[in-house]
Design a protein around this motif. Structure first.
Motif, PDB file in Angstrom:
ATOM      1  N   ASP A 151      -8.329  22.881  -2.332  1.00 54.90           N
ATOM      2  CA  ASP A 151      -7.573  21.693  -1.696  1.00 54.90           C
ATOM      3  C   ASP A 151      -5.874  22.098  -1.928  1.00 54.90           C
ATOM      4  OD1 ASP A 151      -9.903  20.812  -0.621  1.00 54.90           O
ATOM      5  OD2 ASP A 151     -10.377  19.404  -2.838  1.00 54.90           O
ATOM      6  N   ARG A 152      -5.404  22.435  -0.364  1.00 55.98           N
ATOM      7  CA  ARG A 152      -3.981  23.105  -0.777  1.00 55.98           C
ATOM      8  C   ARG A 152      -3.184  21.654  -0.887  1.00 55.98           C
ATOM      9  NH1 ARG A 152      -0.511  26.964  -0.154  1.00 55.98           N
ATOM     10  NH2 ARG A 152       1.723  26.361   0.360  1.00 55.98           N
ATOM     11  N   ALA A 153      -3.354  20.394  -0.179  1.00 56.01           N
ATOM     12  CA  ALA A 153      -3.340  19.328  -0.556  1.00 56.01           C
ATOM     13  C   ALA A 153      -3.617  18.109   0.003  1.00 56.01           C
ATOM     14  CB  ALA A 153      -1.758  18.927   0.071  1.00 56.01           C
ATOM     15  N   MET A 154      -3.988  17.077  -0.665  1.00 57.56           N
ATOM     16  CA  MET A 154      -4.670  16.119  -0.682  1.00 57.56           C
ATOM     17  C   MET A 154      -4.152  14.756  -0.374  1.00 57.56           C
ATOM     18  SD  MET A 154      -8.245  16.754  -0.990  1.00 57.56           S
ATOM     19  CE  MET A 154      -8.811  15.080  -1.080  1.00 57.56           C
ATOM     20  N   PRO A 155      -4.296  13.989   0.590  1.00 59.08           N
ATOM     21  CA  PRO A 155      -3.458  12.689   0.697  1.00 59.08           C
ATOM     22  C   PRO A 155      -3.861  11.978   0.006  1.00 59.08           C
ATOM     23  CG  PRO A 155      -5.326  13.241   2.406  1.00 59.08           C
ATOM     24  CD  PRO A 155      -5.026  14.440   1.638  1.00 59.08           C
ATOM     25  N   VAL A 156      -3.169  10.593  -0.289  1.00 59.54           N
ATOM     26  CA  VAL A 156      -2.913   9.848  -1.313  1.00 59.54           C
ATOM     27  C   VAL A 156      -3.069   8.800  -0.612  1.00 59.54           C
ATOM     28  CG1 VAL A 156      -2.232   9.045  -3.482  1.00 59.54           C
ATOM     29  CG2 VAL A 156      -2.248  11.788  -3.667  1.00 59.54           C
ATOM     30  N   ARG A 157      -3.877   8.051  -0.919  1.00 61.34           N
ATOM     31  CA  ARG A 157      -3.674   6.461  -0.695  1.00 61.34           C
ATOM     32  C   ARG A 157      -4.054   5.455  -1.083  1.00 61.34           C
ATOM     33  NH1 ARG A 157      -2.557   5.894   5.450  1.00 61.34           N
ATOM     34  NH2 ARG A 157      -2.744   7.618   6.576  1.00 61.34           N
ATOM     35  N   ALA A 158      -3.464   4.420  -1.106  1.00 61.45           N
ATOM     36  CA  ALA A 158      -3.547   3.890  -2.719  1.00 61.45           C
ATOM     37  C   ALA A 158      -3.244   2.297  -2.123  1.00 61.45           C
ATOM     38  CB  ALA A 158      -3.088   3.939  -4.084  1.00 61.45           C
ATOM     39  N   SER A 159      -4.143   1.150  -2.369  1.00 60.10           N
ATOM     40  CA  SER A 159      -3.883   0.026  -2.126  1.00 60.10           C
ATOM     41  C   SER A 159      -2.810  -0.586  -2.978  1.00 60.10           C
ATOM     42  CB  SER A 159      -4.999  -1.307  -2.340  1.00 60.10           C
ATOM     43  OG  SER A 159      -5.931  -0.705  -1.664  1.00 60.10           O
ATOM     44  N   ARG A 160      -1.909  -1.864  -2.888  1.00 63.11           N
ATOM     45  CA  ARG A 160      -0.329  -2.417  -3.853  1.00 63.11           C
ATOM     46  C   ARG A 160      -1.169  -2.368  -4.666  1.00 63.11           C
ATOM     47  NH1 ARG A 160       0.678  -8.240  -3.841  1.00 63.11           N
ATOM     48  NH2 ARG A 160      -1.204  -9.250  -2.636  1.00 63.11           N
ATOM     49  N   ALA A 161      -0.577  -2.451  -6.086  1.00 66.65           N
ATOM     50  CA  ALA A 161      -0.762  -2.245  -7.418  1.00 66.65           C
ATOM     51  C   ALA A 161      -2.326  -1.927  -8.397  1.00 66.65           C
ATOM     52  CB  ALA A 161      -0.438  -3.758  -7.269  1.00 66.65           C
ATOM     53  N   VAL A 162      -2.772  -1.509  -7.802  1.00 69.07           N
ATOM     54  CA  VAL A 162      -3.496  -0.385  -8.206  1.00 69.07           C
ATOM     55  C   VAL A 162      -3.268   1.141  -8.120  1.00 69.07           C
ATOM     56  CG1 VAL A 162      -5.083  -2.214  -7.320  1.00 69.07           C
ATOM     57  CG2 VAL A 162      -4.643   0.180  -5.892  1.00 69.07           C
ATOM     58  N   SER A 163      -5.160   1.860  -9.342  1.00 70.78           N
ATOM     59  CA  SER A 163      -4.842   3.207  -9.004  1.00 70.78           C
ATOM     60  C   SER A 163      -5.433   3.910  -8.367  1.00 70.78           C
ATOM     61  CB  SER A 163      -4.698   3.423 -10.873  1.00 70.78           C
ATOM     62  OG  SER A 163      -3.308   2.705 -11.963  1.00 70.78           O
ATOM     63  N   ARG A 164      -5.304   5.076  -7.834  1.00 65.93           N
ATOM     64  CA  ARG A 164      -6.256   5.760  -7.058  1.00 65.93           C
ATOM     65  C   ARG A 164      -6.338   6.891  -7.951  1.00 65.93           C
ATOM     66  NH1 ARG A 164      -7.591   6.944  -1.727  1.00 65.93           N
ATOM     67  NH2 ARG A 164      -9.274   8.353  -1.460  1.00 65.93           N
TER      68      ARG A 164
ATOM     69  N   ASP B 191       1.061  -1.571  -0.108  1.00 60.03           N
ATOM     70  CA  ASP B 191       0.188   0.084   0.117  1.00 60.03           C
ATOM     71  C   ASP B 191       0.951   1.418   0.171  1.00 60.03           C
ATOM     72  OD1 ASP B 191      -1.642  -1.347   0.634  1.00 60.03           O
ATOM     73  OD2 ASP B 191      -2.979  -1.541   2.261  1.00 60.03           O
ATOM     74  N   LEU B 192       0.389   1.989  -0.841  1.00 65.11           N
ATOM     75  CA  LEU B 192       1.372   3.690  -0.692  1.00 65.11           C
ATOM     76  C   LEU B 192       0.306   4.783   0.211  1.00 65.11           C
ATOM     77  CD1 LEU B 192       2.927   5.826  -2.571  1.00 65.11           C
ATOM     78  CD2 LEU B 192       0.589   6.478  -3.967  1.00 65.11           C
ATOM     79  N   THR B 193       1.258   4.587   0.948  1.00 68.38           N
ATOM     80  CA  THR B 193       0.903   5.729   1.760  1.00 68.38           C
ATOM     81  C   THR B 193       2.352   7.266   1.763  1.00 68.38           C
ATOM     82  OG1 THR B 193       2.024   4.807   4.130  1.00 68.38           O
ATOM     83  CG2 THR B 193      -0.052   4.202   3.515  1.00 68.38           C
ATOM     84  N   GLY B 194       2.465   7.907   2.780  1.00 68.38           N
ATOM     85  CA  GLY B 194       2.425   8.548   2.458  1.00 68.38           C
ATOM     86  C   GLY B 194       3.180   9.587   1.597  1.00 68.38           C
ATOM     87  N   VAL B 195       2.465   9.739   0.801  1.00 71.13           N
ATOM     88  CA  VAL B 195       1.863  11.192  -0.376  1.00 71.13           C
ATOM     89  C   VAL B 195       1.104  12.052  -0.475  1.00 71.13           C
ATOM     90  CG1 VAL B 195       3.816   9.958  -1.353  1.00 71.13           C
ATOM     91  CG2 VAL B 195       1.711   9.436  -1.851  1.00 71.13           C
ATOM     92  N   GLU B 196       1.274  12.954  -0.843  1.00 69.90           N
ATOM     93  CA  GLU B 196      -0.326  13.868  -0.741  1.00 69.90           C
ATOM     94  C   GLU B 196       0.354  14.756  -2.543  1.00 69.90           C
ATOM     95  OE1 GLU B 196       0.408  16.457   2.258  1.00 69.90           O
ATOM     96  OE2 GLU B 196       2.129  17.997   1.847  1.00 69.90           O
ATOM     97  N   LEU B 197      -0.995  14.923  -2.984  1.00 67.40           N
ATOM     98  CA  LEU B 197      -1.088  15.865  -4.321  1.00 67.40           C
ATOM     99  C   LEU B 197      -1.630  17.208  -4.068  1.00 67.40           C
ATOM    100  CD1 LEU B 197      -1.211  15.305  -7.572  1.00 67.40           C
ATOM    101  CD2 LEU B 197      -3.481  15.065  -6.638  1.00 67.40           C
ATOM    102  N   ARG B 198      -0.690  18.062  -4.049  1.00 68.09           N
ATOM    103  CA  ARG B 198      -0.462  19.624  -3.855  1.00 68.09           C
ATOM    104  C   ARG B 198      -0.513  19.728  -6.234  1.00 68.09           C
ATOM    105  NH1 ARG B 198       3.952  22.071  -1.292  1.00 68.09           N
ATOM    106  NH2 ARG B 198       4.111  20.022   0.798  1.00 68.09           N
ATOM    107  N   VAL B 199      -2.282  20.538  -6.671  1.00 66.16           N
ATOM    108  CA  VAL B 199      -2.002  21.318  -7.645  1.00 66.16           C
ATOM    109  C   VAL B 199      -2.316  22.662  -7.779  1.00 66.16           C
ATOM    110  CG1 VAL B 199      -4.209  21.174  -9.652  1.00 66.16           C
ATOM    111  CG2 VAL B 199      -3.611  19.014  -8.579  1.00 66.16           C
ATOM    112  N   LEU B 200      -1.137  23.166  -8.580  1.00 69.31           N
ATOM    113  CA  LEU B 200      -1.569  24.685  -8.927  1.00 69.31           C
ATOM    114  C   LEU B 200      -1.593  25.461 -10.610  1.00 69.31           C
ATOM    115  CD1 LEU B 200       2.922  24.571  -7.078  1.00 69.31           C
ATOM    116  CD2 LEU B 200       0.144  25.283  -5.923  1.00 69.31           C
ATOM    117  N   SER B 201      -2.433  26.394 -10.156  1.00 71.85           N
ATOM    118  CA  SER B 201      -2.480  26.783 -10.519  1.00 71.85           C
ATOM    119  C   SER B 201      -1.549  28.317 -12.163  1.00 71.85           C
ATOM    120  CB  SER B 201      -4.082  27.531 -10.911  1.00 71.85           C
ATOM    121  OG  SER B 201      -4.467  28.756 -12.039  1.00 71.85           O
ATOM    122  N   SER B 202      -2.246  28.133 -13.028  1.00 70.52           N
ATOM    123  CA  SER B 202      -0.656  29.501 -13.804  1.00 70.52           C
ATOM    124  C   SER B 202      -1.929  30.612 -13.552  1.00 70.52           C
ATOM    125  CB  SER B 202      -0.711  28.908 -15.122  1.00 70.52           C
ATOM    126  OG  SER B 202      -1.283  28.837 -15.948  1.00 70.52           O
ATOM    127  N   ARG B 203      -2.662  30.401 -13.440  1.00 72.97           N
ATOM    128  CA  ARG B 203      -3.843  32.466 -13.365  1.00 72.97           C
ATOM    129  C   ARG B 203      -4.934  31.847 -12.620  1.00 72.97           C
ATOM    130  NH1 ARG B 203      -4.292  34.222 -18.568  1.00 72.97           N
ATOM    131  NH2 ARG B 203      -5.432  36.137 -18.010  1.00 72.97           N
TER     132      ARG B 203
END
Length: 795
Positions: free
Chosen positions: A711-724, A691-703
């Motif tokens: 949402d400034r940062a969204m935690p990401v959790r994904a089971s092994r060998a899958v996409s989330r 399983d994937l833990t310990g990462v977060e996703l951030r999205v920045l806008s050019s405009r």
């Protein structure tokens, strides 16, 4: 009286005669003069010129032969070679344990490269020599074979025996001098009269066996000590009668029953080591984690008759100190529990691995080792036996920390697996060479004892001259204790690689006789002093060498000049000492060191391993696997296999690269945002086996004035060998395209993970009220700026 049996297919001759007296008095001054006189080579003009006359022995009545064809009848430590009739310490190149990679570089007592000598037309090999140690009376029985390597038929010949004219050899340098001699000289002494075995004519290429029995009194051995023994082939009859056609030399040790030398306290190390096989790669199933091995060669080594299995069986019950690599124990336990074998060594896909077949062999080997070491001294080397010399020059502090941690865990593995309390804190530099840099790095790894060649470390109370036997523990200024081992014996053990079976008999015999001579001469250096002798074989000890080593210890112990002692006893009461006045690490051995670029790659992989551990749900297991692989990347075993070392390190790097790359953002090109508030899907692909833990996703806008992420940062959790898929909430203020950048970050330290992913958000159908609000806000900003500019101008 002489009895013989002659046939074209082979010859068996036994010569029996009357006995003589045992021993003769030799004054040291006279012996010295004789050595100087008899060192002049015999001429080869014909039978008229005798090889020389030794006092009390008669004339040899032979000359040396010079022939164009054939070889010189050598017996080397390599087996049947037919090169020079001299025992040498040279052997064929061999992985892991070769002289250039592991052994001392021509220390005192090692045989230097031979110079070309006139070839002999007959090669001579000894197959047996009994007894191994002459005690009192009886017969010396010699067997062997001769081969006509010339291009012509040779007439009848006889086999003779000679004892060195100078008597017992007093120094260990003298033993090497005997091995270096090639043609027959006066120093070889005359043939023992009446103790020859006759052979029929030798056609081209013919091979004949022989047996020769000589009563010990006829040898006229003076006293306890090692003697030069020459077995030669001499032409009989015809114009060339008396011409030497071939010879071989070895050493004969005599130790009368009444002799009482102070025995050498002998410590024999028994290394059970091998090349690393287990990768960093693992295959996770629903209920287990299966390690992946580079190959399945350990299955044969652990199985019946395998090298590692036979070493355990041979060492059981013997007075030896076991030297173990914790990594080998780890690998054996992993195999017993289930493992996979890579189709291609160094691969990064665990699915491309087949089931291993050596589980039962590994389990049986562990059980046999557990029984063998019970109640014995056991040394647990640092994990994977790291190359201290290479690391001292390019490893640095990062690898020192890694190896120190791995070694601490490794000793615990040995203790639990074998039910022993192993000694830790012992380092073994390649070749036993030690300098200040290696000693300091050993201290960084927590090693307070270092095995060192006696050629490079001196004690203040050194009893004999440099290079001779003066083993034992020495305290250095760095706080390290150097346990010196015998450099001359190590040179013989490292350079000899006799084959198993009948083909290796000559080489094993020569090695046995040389080691007996070395140890006996060492005991005679200071006959009444209490001294240590430490015998260190190659790390990857061949079975034939192991057998010879045990035989030598047993024979020396039975005779009385060797007394088994343990590793702990050898370390007692160390004397103050120093490294000798030169860099103890020969330049020739630098070529076999691990390259600095590879060490730098291992350091880089360590940093990447620590980063990977931050995003895993089960970081401990993966980190332990990778740390062990990093330790294996700097093992001393790789010195003899540079291509294997590079392949292994690349495999670890590929595994880390593939693992890091398997956590990524799935690319996209455009999304449509309809309305003022919406969510944008971003897919995170987790290709890891956990399983994937310990990462977060951030999205920045050019405009951000058109579209901004709520949402400034969204935690990401994904089971092994899958996409989330992670949904980021956004707020739109105006229609039109906006460039967005998505990036993963580690939660622990906020560092970027992987490559960013950029895509376009097309904002459509934003409500008019929102447009008016945005335009109004923009107008207010412009008015405020104009007002401030006007006030500034007035001032």
């Amino acid at each position: 009286m002489r009895r013989g049996r002659t046939a074209d297919a082979g010859v068996e001759v036994v010569a029996v005669g009357r006995g003589g007296t045992y021993g003769r008095a030799v004054v040291a001054t006279v012996t010295t003069i004789l050595v100087a006189i008899t060192s002049v080579p015999a001429t080869s003009t014909g039978p008229a010129e005798a090889a020389g006359r030794a006092p009390g022995r008669g004339s040899s009545g032979v000359t040396t032969a010079h022939c164009r064809s054939g070889s010189s009848g050598a017996t080397t430590a390599q087996g049947r070679s037919g090169s020079s009739g001299v025992t040498t310490a040279q052997g064929p190149s061999r992985p892991y344990g070769a002289t250039t990679a592991q052994g001392p570089s021509r220390p005192y007592g090692a045989t230097p490269p031979q110079t070309p000598s006139p070839p002999y037309p007959v090669s001579v090999e000894l197959a047996s020599l009994t007894p191994a140690v002459i005690r009192q009376g009886g017969d010396l029985r010699i067997s062997g074979r001769v081969t006509n390597t010339s291009g012509r038929r040779l007439g009848p010949v006889h086999i003779g025996v000679r004892i060195g004219a100078s008597g017992a050899i007093d120094t260990r340098g003298g033993l090497s001098a005997v091995a270096r001699r090639t043609p027959l000289t006066r120093a070889d002494g005359p043939e023992v009269p009446g103790r020859t075995a006759r052979l029929a004519a030798l056609p081209t290429g013919a091979e004949r066996g022989f047996r020769l029995t000589v009563p010990v009194p006829d040898l006229e051995l003076d006293d306890a000590g090692a003697y030069a023994l020459t077995v030669d082939v001499v032409r009989e009859g015809g114009a060339g009668a008396g011409t030497v056609l071939g010879l071989t030399r070895t050493h004969l040790s005599a130790y009368p029953d009444a002799m009482r030398l102070e025995p050498l306290r002998t410590t024999v190390l028994w290394p059970v080591l091998d090349t690393p096989r287990m990768e960093a790669l693992t295959l996770r199933t629903s209920d287990s984690v299966l390690p992946v091995f580079r190959d399945d060669e350990l299955t044969a080594a652990f199985g019946p008759g395998g090298r590692l299995r036979r070493l355990v069986e041979m060492g059981k019950g013997q007075p030896v100190t076991w030297v173990l690599d914790p990594d080998l124990i780890v690998q054996a336990r992993a195999m017993a529990a289930g493992y996979r074998v890579a189709r291609t060594p160094g691969g990064s896909d665990p699915q491309e691995a087949a089931e291993g077949k050596g589980g039962d062999a590994a389990a049986d080997w562990l059980a046999a080792l557990r029984r063998a070491v019970r109640g014995r001294e056991v040394i647990a080397l640092p994990y994977a036996d790291p190359d201290l010399a290479s690391l001292a020059r390019g490893g640095g502090a990062p690898l020192a920390g890694l190896l120190r941690r791995a070694s601490s865990a490794g000793r615990s593995v040995v203790d639990r697996a074998l039910g022993v309390h192993a000694r830790a804190g012992v380092g073994w530099p390649a070749g036993g060479e030690l300098d200040d840099g290696i000693a300091r790095y050993a201290k960084k790894l927590g090693l307070d004892t270092v095995l060192a060649s006696g050629a490079g470390v001196a004690s203040e109370g050194e009893l004999v001259s440099e290079g001779a036997t003066d083993d034992g523990a020495v305290s250095l200024e760095s706080g390290t204790t150097a346990l010196r081992y015998d450099a001359a014996i190590a040179a013989q053990l490292f350079a000899s690689h006799p084959a198993a079976g009948a083909s290796g008999e000559p080489a094993r015999l020569l090695l046995r006789q040389r080691l007996l001579a070395e140890t006996l001469t060492a005991a005679r250096e200071l006959p009444y002093a209490r001294r240590e002798l430490v015998m260190v074989p190659p790390r990857r000890m061949p079975l034939a060498v192991a057998g010879v080593l045990l035989t030598v210890v047993a024979e020396g112990r039975k005779a009385g000049w060797l007394e088994p002692a343990g590793f702990a006893a050898a370390l007692r009461r160390p004397t103050a000492g120093r490294l000798r006045g030169f860099d103890g690490y020969p330049l020739a051995r630098h070529a076999s060191e691990l390259p600095p670029a590879r060490l730098a790659a291992v350091v880089r992989d360590r940093r990447r391993m620590r980063a990977l551990a931050k995003v895993l749900s089960d970081a401990r297991a993966t980190a332990a696997s990778v740390r062990a692989a990093l330790a294996r990347s700097v093992a001393t075993a790789w010195r003899a296999d540079p291509s294997g070392a590079a392949s292994y390190q690349r495999g670890v790097s590929r595994y880390l690269t593939a693992s890091i790359a398997s956590v990524r953002l799935v690319p996209k090109s455009m999304v449509v945002v309809a309305g003022g508030s919406a969510t944008i899907p971003v897919t995170v692909d987790n290709g890891l086996q956990q399983d994937l833990t310990g990462v977060e996703l951030r999205v920045l806008s050019s405009r951000p004035e058109r579209l901004n992420a709520r949402d400034r940062a969204m935690p990401v959790r994904a089971s092994r060998a899958v996409s989330r898929t992670v949904r980021i909430r956004v707020k739109a203020y105006a229609n039109g395209p906006v460039r967005l950048t998505a990036q993963l970050y580690t939660t622990a330290d906020g560092l970027p993970w992987g490559a960013p992913m950029t895509f376009t958000a097309d904002v459509r159908a934003v409500p008019s009220g929102a447009v008016i609000f945005v335009l109004g806000g923009t107008a207010l900003i412009l008015l405020a700026a104009a007002f401030r500019l006007r006030r500034t101008r007035r001032r």
